[in-house]
Design an enzyme around this catalytic site. Structure first.
Site, PDB file in Angstrom:
ATOM      1  N   ILE A  13       0.843  -1.210   0.000  1.00  9.15           N
ATOM      2  CA  ILE A  13       0.000   0.000   0.000  1.00  9.15           C
ATOM      3  C   ILE A  13       0.874   1.253   0.000  1.00  9.15           C
ATOM      4  O   ILE A  13       0.578   2.244  -0.676  1.00  9.15           O
ATOM      5  CB  ILE A  13      -0.955  -0.014   1.222  1.00  9.15           C
ATOM      6  CG1 ILE A  13      -1.923  -1.203   1.121  1.00  9.15           C
ATOM      7  CG2 ILE A  13      -1.730   1.301   1.315  1.00  9.15           C
ATOM      8  CD1 ILE A  13      -2.775  -1.429   2.369  1.00  9.15           C
ATOM      9  N   ASP A  32      11.364   3.047   5.578  1.00  9.89           N
ATOM     10  CA  ASP A  32      11.060   1.612   5.595  1.00  9.89           C
ATOM     11  C   ASP A  32      12.294   0.857   6.062  1.00  9.89           C
ATOM     12  O   ASP A  32      13.412   1.279   5.796  1.00  9.89           O
ATOM     13  CB  ASP A  32      10.652   1.133   4.185  1.00  9.89           C
ATOM     14  CG  ASP A  32       9.748  -0.084   4.248  1.00  9.89           C
ATOM     15  OD1 ASP A  32      10.212  -1.141   4.705  1.00  9.89           O
ATOM     16  OD2 ASP A  32       8.571   0.034   3.848  1.00  9.89           O
ATOM     17  N   THR A  36       9.058  -6.347   5.438  1.00  6.90           N
ATOM     18  CA  THR A  36       8.244  -7.072   4.453  1.00  6.90           C
ATOM     19  C   THR A  36       8.184  -6.325   3.129  1.00  6.90           C
ATOM     20  O   THR A  36       7.690  -6.873   2.141  1.00  6.90           O
ATOM     21  CB  THR A  36       6.802  -7.287   4.975  1.00  6.90           C
ATOM     22  OG1 THR A  36       6.292  -6.023   5.460  1.00  6.90           O
ATOM     23  CG2 THR A  36       6.753  -8.299   6.103  1.00  6.90           C
ATOM     24  N   GLY A  37       8.645  -5.095   3.089  1.00  4.86           N
ATOM     25  CA  GLY A  37       8.589  -4.317   1.848  1.00  4.86           C
ATOM     26  C   GLY A  37       9.835  -4.525   1.001  1.00  4.86           C
ATOM     27  O   GLY A  37      10.789  -5.176   1.431  1.00  4.86           O
ATOM     28  N   TYR A 147      -3.447  -8.547  16.461  1.00  2.00           N
ATOM     29  CA  TYR A 147      -3.314  -7.571  15.372  1.00  2.00           C
ATOM     30  C   TYR A 147      -4.492  -6.599  15.391  1.00  2.00           C
ATOM     31  O   TYR A 147      -4.313  -5.376  15.377  1.00  2.00           O
ATOM     32  CB  TYR A 147      -3.243  -8.318  14.031  1.00  2.00           C
ATOM     33  CG  TYR A 147      -3.306  -7.437  12.806  1.00  2.00           C
ATOM     34  CD1 TYR A 147      -2.164  -6.836  12.300  1.00  2.00           C
ATOM     35  CD2 TYR A 147      -4.523  -7.205  12.135  1.00  2.00           C
ATOM     36  CE1 TYR A 147      -2.214  -6.028  11.161  1.00  2.00           C
ATOM     37  CE2 TYR A 147      -4.586  -6.404  11.006  1.00  2.00           C
ATOM     38  CZ  TYR A 147      -3.425  -5.821  10.523  1.00  2.00           C
ATOM     39  OH  TYR A 147      -3.493  -5.014   9.406  1.00  2.00           O
ATOM     40  N   PHE A 208     -10.971 -22.961   1.252  1.00  2.05           N
ATOM     41  CA  PHE A 208     -11.438 -23.595   2.488  1.00  2.05           C
ATOM     42  C   PHE A 208     -12.883 -23.157   2.717  1.00  2.05           C
ATOM     43  O   PHE A 208     -13.146 -21.987   2.995  1.00  2.05           O
ATOM     44  CB  PHE A 208     -10.530 -23.210   3.657  1.00  2.05           C
ATOM     45  CG  PHE A 208      -9.118 -23.674   3.440  1.00  2.05           C
ATOM     46  CD1 PHE A 208      -8.770 -24.993   3.695  1.00  2.05           C
ATOM     47  CD2 PHE A 208      -8.151 -22.814   2.930  1.00  2.05           C
ATOM     48  CE1 PHE A 208      -7.472 -25.443   3.482  1.00  2.05           C
ATOM     49  CE2 PHE A 208      -6.853 -23.246   2.706  1.00  2.05           C
ATOM     50  CZ  PHE A 208      -6.519 -24.573   2.968  1.00  2.05           C
ATOM     51  N   ARG A 215     -16.111 -11.122   0.533  1.00  2.62           N
ATOM     52  CA  ARG A 215     -15.267 -10.064   1.084  1.00  2.62           C
ATOM     53  C   ARG A 215     -15.560  -8.775   0.332  1.00  2.62           C
ATOM     54  O   ARG A 215     -16.028  -8.790  -0.805  1.00  2.62           O
ATOM     55  CB  ARG A 215     -13.771 -10.400   0.904  1.00  2.62           C
ATOM     56  CG  ARG A 215     -13.290 -11.609   1.684  1.00  2.62           C
ATOM     57  CD  ARG A 215     -13.220 -11.321   3.170  1.00  2.62           C
ATOM     58  NE  ARG A 215     -12.761 -12.479   3.956  1.00  2.62           N
ATOM     59  CZ  ARG A 215     -13.557 -13.423   4.449  1.00  2.62           C
ATOM     60  NH1 ARG A 215     -14.863 -13.374   4.232  1.00  2.62           N
ATOM     61  NH2 ARG A 215     -13.059 -14.413   5.166  1.00  2.62           N
TER      62      ARG A 215
HETATM   63  N1  LIG Z   1      -3.196  -5.257   2.811  1.00  3.37           N
HETATM   64  C1  LIG Z   1      -4.352  -5.195   3.456  1.00  3.37           C
HETATM   65  O1  LIG Z   1      -5.361  -5.795   3.021  1.00  3.37           O
HETATM   66  C2  LIG Z   1      -4.484  -4.352   4.714  1.00  3.37           C
HETATM   67  C3  LIG Z   1      -5.738  -4.306   5.336  1.00  3.37           C
HETATM   68  C4  LIG Z   1      -5.882  -3.538   6.492  1.00  3.37           C
HETATM   69  C5  LIG Z   1      -4.801  -2.834   6.997  1.00  3.37           C
HETATM   70  N2  LIG Z   1      -3.583  -2.926   6.379  1.00  3.37           N
HETATM   71  C6  LIG Z   1      -2.484  -2.144   6.964  1.00  3.37           C
HETATM   72  O2  LIG Z   1      -1.899  -1.335   5.959  1.00  3.37           O
HETATM   73  C7  LIG Z   1      -0.518  -1.133   6.241  1.00  3.37           C
HETATM   74  C8  LIG Z   1       0.311  -1.504   5.031  1.00  3.37           C
HETATM   75  O3  LIG Z   1       0.127  -2.892   4.781  1.00  3.37           O
HETATM   76  P1  LIG Z   1       0.595  -3.601   3.438  1.00  3.37           P
HETATM   77  O4  LIG Z   1      -0.454  -4.560   3.047  1.00  3.37           O
HETATM   78  O5  LIG Z   1       1.068  -2.599   2.466  1.00  3.37           O
HETATM   79  O6  LIG Z   1       1.814  -4.487   3.994  1.00  3.37           O
HETATM   80  P2  LIG Z   1       3.375  -4.442   3.608  1.00  3.37           P
HETATM   81  O7  LIG Z   1       4.013  -5.518   4.448  1.00  3.37           O
HETATM   82  O8  LIG Z   1       3.554  -4.524   2.150  1.00  3.37           O
HETATM   83  O9  LIG Z   1       3.800  -3.001   4.120  1.00  3.37           O
HETATM   84  C9  LIG Z   1       4.275  -2.714   5.418  1.00  3.37           C
HETATM   85  C10 LIG Z   1       5.589  -1.974   5.245  1.00  3.37           C
HETATM   86  O10 LIG Z   1       6.058  -1.530   6.521  1.00  3.37           O
HETATM   87  C11 LIG Z   1       7.450  -1.818   6.614  1.00  3.37           C
HETATM   88  N3  LIG Z   1       7.779  -1.921   8.032  1.00  3.37           N
HETATM   89  C12 LIG Z   1       7.308  -2.831   8.928  1.00  3.37           C
HETATM   90  N4  LIG Z   1       7.801  -2.585  10.153  1.00  3.37           N
HETATM   91  C13 LIG Z   1       8.611  -1.493  10.035  1.00  3.37           C
HETATM   92  C14 LIG Z   1       9.385  -0.749  10.949  1.00  3.37           C
HETATM   93  N5  LIG Z   1       9.455  -1.095  12.241  1.00  3.37           N
HETATM   94  N6  LIG Z   1      10.096   0.314  10.503  1.00  3.37           N
HETATM   95  C15 LIG Z   1      10.033   0.677   9.202  1.00  3.37           C
HETATM   96  N7  LIG Z   1       9.286   0.010   8.281  1.00  3.37           N
HETATM   97  C16 LIG Z   1       8.589  -1.066   8.689  1.00  3.37           C
HETATM   98  C17 LIG Z   1       7.623  -3.095   5.842  1.00  3.37           C
HETATM   99  O11 LIG Z   1       8.950  -3.345   5.426  1.00  3.37           O
HETATM  100  C18 LIG Z   1       6.692  -2.859   4.655  1.00  3.37           C
HETATM  101  O12 LIG Z   1       7.334  -2.169   3.602  1.00  3.37           O
HETATM  102  C19 LIG Z   1      -0.211  -1.944   7.484  1.00  3.37           C
HETATM  103  O13 LIG Z   1      -0.290  -1.102   8.623  1.00  3.37           O
HETATM  104  C20 LIG Z   1      -1.335  -2.973   7.520  1.00  3.37           C
HETATM  105  O14 LIG Z   1      -1.586  -3.444   8.822  1.00  3.37           O
HETATM  106  C21 LIG Z   1      -3.399  -3.663   5.253  1.00  3.37           C
END
Ligand SMILES: NC(=O)c1ccc[n+]([C@@H]2O[C@H](COP(=O)([O-])OP(=O)(O)OC[C@H]3O[C@@H](n4cnc5c(N)ncnc54)[C@H](O)[C@@H]3O)[C@@H](O)[C@H]2O)c1
Length: 311
Positions: A13, A32, A36-37, A147, A208, A215
């Site tokens: 995102i 970052d 996970t990015g 979470y 499953f 959704r």
């Molecule tokens: N993808 C979904 O469907 C969804 C739904 C609801 C909420 N979210 C929230 O949206 C946000 C982004 O999620 P996403 O799906 O893009 O996941 P993602 O794993 O692709 O992005 C998270 C990013 O944060 C970075 N990160 C994690 N911990 C860190 C830290 N301590 N310091 C610096 N960087 C850090 C990771 O490296 C990664 O780039 C998150 O907060 C997630 O909980 C996502």
């Protein structure tokens, strides 16, 4: 034009949010630690003179406050998090550290440096397994994982800081986000990214349950646009809003789109439902439209088509 600091900028995102901020003419400071990015997600963004990326752990005491002090952004979009519900179950301590304590560090960095706006990546997970649909912002908050609990606690931390110190806070409760750059590596990743990879590899998919579970799938392009609005639209109030489409799609419908694109793939396998899996989820989108002027525009069919075409 605004200067926006984005934590988790190299994520799924985050990277789309950075792309849209730059396209709208804003300046971006990305942060970052690549937990996970991936840097590659920002390959195009980093060709812009208005984008910088700092490899830094947001959870490290003082680190973010120093960066915010040095760069003085107008707004912070806080996306960095431990993003796996399953990981929060196996490691609640780490979930606490990355998803609650870090929220406090971000809020403090904003307060200490006069940042006027905070946008938080919250989640439909705060509603737990709500069955009264569509889910409204006023629906009962009943997280069923560390979470989800951390997301709810983080909303309170940001909103409390905002009210106390005059910072506009927007908590964005994303539903099921899908689109390019979503990591399919974990079995708990977004179901669409897992389906996408399996079909790409010529494998079939297992659902499953009976496949009738639904959704509220929202394209990452819409989510990124909602983030840009929340961070930069003038004169908006603090508050929370579902970031969703208000439309439900079943897993069988999703698989149907993939199956049409991959006619040679094995037929879908239906397996016993997993305990704890939510059967239906659907958000009410009206509050985001009222507060932000945001309405999702990408249909699931269009979004899946883009994903499949991305090869
Ligand atoms: N993808 C979904 O469907 C969804 C739904 C609801 C909420 N979210 C929230 O949206 C946000 C982004 O999620 P996403 O799906 O893009 O996941 P993602 O794993 O692709 O992005 C998270 C990013 O944060 C970075 N990160 C994690 N911990 C860190 C830290 N301590 N310091 C610096 N960087 C850090 C990771 O490296 C990664 O780039 C998150 O907060 C997630 O909980 C996502």
């Amino acid at each position: 034009m605004a200067h926006v600091l984005v934590t988790g900028a190299a994520g799924f995102i985050g990277s789309h949010t950075v792309d849209q901020l730059l396209a709208a003419g804003h300046t971006v400071t990305g942060v970052d630690n690549f937990r996970t990015g991936r840097r590659a997600n920002l390959a195009a963004a980093l060709t812009s003179a208005r984008c910088s990326l700092h490899e830094q752990d947001v959870a490290a005491p003082g680190a973010l406050a120093a960066l915010v002090g040095a760069t003085k952004p107008d707004a912070i979009i806080h996306l960095a998090a431990l993003v796996s519900v399953q990981e929060s179950m196996t490691n609640p301590d780490l979930n606490y550290s990355l998803n609650i304590h870090t929220t406090h560090l971000v809020a403090e960095a904003a307060r200490l440096n006069g940042v006027r706006r905070l946008v938080f990546a919250s989640s439909a997970a705060i509603y737990g397994d709500a069955t009264d649909l569509p889910i409204r912002e006023s629906s009962e908050k009943k997280p069923i994982s560390p979470y989800g609990a951390a997301k709810l606690a983080s909303e309170a931390i940001f909103l409390g800081h905002g009210a106390a110190f005059g910072i506009t806070v927007r908590c964005q409760r994303y539903f099921n986000v899908f689109g390019p750059r979503q990591d399919p590596a974990s079995p708990y990743s977004g179901v669409i990214s897992i389906f996408d990879r399996r079909y790409r590899e010529g494998k079939g998919v297992t659902i499953f349950g009976d496949g009738q579970q639904t959704r509220d799938f929202i394209s990452v392009h819409d989510v990124a646009r909602a983030n840009v609005l929340a961070a930069t639209r003038p004169d908006i109030p603090s508050g929370v809003a579902n970031i969703c489409t208000g439309r439900s799609t079943s897993l069988l419908e999703v698989v149907g789109v993939f199956a049409r694109h991959y006619p040679a793939a094995p037929a879908v396998v239906l397996a016993a439902p997993r305990t704890g899996d939510i059967v239906h989820s659907l958000g009410a989108p009206e509050e985001a439209e009222r507060a932000l002027g945001f309405r999702a525009t990408v249909s699931v069919a269009t979004g899946l088509g883009e994903l499949i075409a991305a090869g």
